[in-house]
Design a protein around this motif. Structure first.
Motif, mmCIF file in Angstrom:
data_model
loop_
_atom_site.group_PDB
_atom_site.id
_atom_site.type_symbol
_atom_site.label_atom_id
_atom_site.label_comp_id
_atom_site.label_asym_id
_atom_site.label_seq_id
_atom_site.Cartn_x
_atom_site.Cartn_y
_atom_site.Cartn_z
ATOM 1 N N VAL A 100 0.856 -1.200 0.000
ATOM 2 C CA VAL A 100 0.000 0.000 0.000
ATOM 3 C C VAL A 100 0.884 1.240 0.000
ATOM 4 C CG1 VAL A 100 -1.611 1.344 1.409
ATOM 5 C CG2 VAL A 100 -2.015 -1.088 1.040
ATOM 6 N N GLY A 104 0.371 2.522 -3.824
ATOM 7 C CA GLY A 104 -0.776 3.417 -3.843
ATOM 8 C C GLY A 104 -1.985 2.767 -4.504
ATOM 9 N N SER A 105 -3.088 3.491 -4.532
ATOM 10 C CA SER A 105 -4.339 2.903 -5.006
ATOM 11 C C SER A 105 -4.416 2.745 -6.516
ATOM 12 C CB SER A 105 -5.522 3.730 -4.506
ATOM 13 O OG SER A 105 -5.452 5.036 -5.037
ATOM 14 N N TYR A 106 -3.587 3.475 -7.276
ATOM 15 C CA TYR A 106 -3.668 3.399 -8.743
ATOM 16 C C TYR A 106 -2.769 2.337 -9.360
ATOM 17 C CZ TYR A 106 -6.247 7.719 -8.347
ATOM 18 O OH TYR A 106 -7.179 8.651 -8.015
ATOM 19 N N ASN A 107 -1.929 1.721 -8.549
ATOM 20 C CA ASN A 107 -0.962 0.768 -9.078
ATOM 21 C C ASN A 107 -1.051 -0.528 -8.287
ATOM 22 O OD1 ASN A 107 1.125 -0.283 -10.564
ATOM 23 N ND2 ASN A 107 2.733 0.764 -9.409
ATOM 24 N N GLU A 108 -2.108 -1.303 -8.505
ATOM 25 C CA GLU A 108 -2.320 -2.542 -7.753
ATOM 26 C C GLU A 108 -1.220 -3.555 -8.077
ATOM 27 O OE1 GLU A 108 -5.651 -6.062 -7.373
ATOM 28 O OE2 GLU A 108 -6.285 -4.068 -7.982
ATOM 29 N N TRP A 125 -8.650 -3.461 -3.672
ATOM 30 C CA TRP A 125 -7.382 -2.763 -3.474
ATOM 31 C C TRP A 125 -7.586 -1.292 -3.126
ATOM 32 C CZ3 TRP A 125 -2.688 -3.632 -2.134
ATOM 33 C CH2 TRP A 125 -1.712 -2.677 -2.345
ATOM 34 N N SER A 126 -8.452 -0.604 -3.858
ATOM 35 C CA SER A 126 -8.639 0.827 -3.594
ATOM 36 C C SER A 126 -9.202 1.058 -2.195
ATOM 37 C CB SER A 126 -9.529 1.474 -4.657
ATOM 38 O OG SER A 126 -10.784 0.861 -4.682
ATOM 39 N N GLU A 127 -10.056 0.172 -1.724
ATOM 40 C CA GLU A 127 -10.590 0.282 -0.357
ATOM 41 C C GLU A 127 -9.486 0.087 0.675
ATOM 42 O OE1 GLU A 127 -13.076 0.755 2.871
ATOM 43 O OE2 GLU A 127 -13.498 1.199 0.781
ATOM 44 N N CYS A 129 -6.393 0.657 0.329
ATOM 45 C CA CYS A 129 -5.507 1.829 0.301
ATOM 46 C C CYS A 129 -6.089 3.016 1.066
ATOM 47 C CB CYS A 129 -5.202 2.223 -1.145
ATOM 48 S SG CYS A 129 -4.139 1.040 -1.983
ATOM 49 N N GLN A 130 -7.386 3.021 1.319
ATOM 50 C CA GLN A 130 -8.034 4.118 2.048
ATOM 51 C C GLN A 130 -7.999 3.929 3.559
ATOM 52 O OE1 GLN A 130 -8.999 6.821 0.334
ATOM 53 N NE2 GLN A 130 -8.220 5.703 -1.434
#
Length: 198
Positions: A100, A104-108, A125-127, A129-130
């Motif tokens: 993470v 970051g959230s844009y590069n899983e 993944w985006s969750e 990262c938050q």
């Protein structure tokens, strides 16, 4: 009979012999159902590894009676070098936190199949990262529990997720406005009417 089949029978006989020796040292016999269960569950373990594991149990088990199968399985894993799922799960948790931070959230990143499935069940993944530092305290335990339960099932879980995703895509296509226009035009043609909107 093949040599491979003969070896499998010899190994099975050797495992039974090892278990009989274990029973004699304990001074107690396993119930026939219990012996059959153990032999079935230990079928992939070599007789030598089983003997070493049972020796380890005899040295370390400090209770009276026949130890539960979980104690035997843990000793077999220790002798054969199998890493317990709990240790793998903790390692994957640490990897996830680092990923993470790094990605970051844009590069899983590419993940272990089990980690991927657990991350998806936790919102994706985006969750993940938050999550805040406070969230991490509450997310670690469910992650570890889900990872341990899911280990060795990730491949089938991934296939199941692929089926669900394909179904969701098909549903989205079927419910799209363009598809609805095509469907109504087809219905009109079948009824012998012309569609004015076309």
């Amino acid at each position: 009979m093949t040599a491979e089949h003969d070896q499998a029978l010899a190994d099975q006989d050797a495992r039974e012999y090892v278990l009989l020796g274990f029973e004699q040292v304990l001074g107690q016999s396993l119930a026939p159902e219990q012996r059959a269960f153990w032999l079935c569950r230990l079928e992939s373990v070599s007789p030598d590894d089983l003997g070493q594991a049972l020796d380890l149990v005899l040295e370390t088990y400090d209770r009276q009676g026949v130890p539960p199968f979980a104690v035997i399985r843990k000793a077999v894993d220790q002798v054969t070098g199998v890493v317990p799922a709990e240790v793998k799960a903790l390692s994957e948790w640490r990897w996830l936190l680092d990923a993470v931070r790094r990605c970051g959230s844009y590069n899983e990143p590419d993940m272990h199949p089990t980690t991927y499935c657990v991350v998806e069940t936790l919102g994706g993944w985006s969750e993940v990262c938050q999550w805040t530092g406070e969230d991490l305290k509450h997310r670690m335990k469910p992650f570890l529990a889900a990872w341990v339960k899911s280990d060795n099932y990730a491949e089938s879980m991934g296939q199941g997720m692929a089926v669900l995703e394909a179904g969701a895509r098909r549903l989205a296509v079927e419910q799209s406005p363009r598809r609805a226009i095509g469907r109504s035009a087809l219905q009109a043609l079948q009824a012998g009417q012309e569609e004015e909107e076309w």
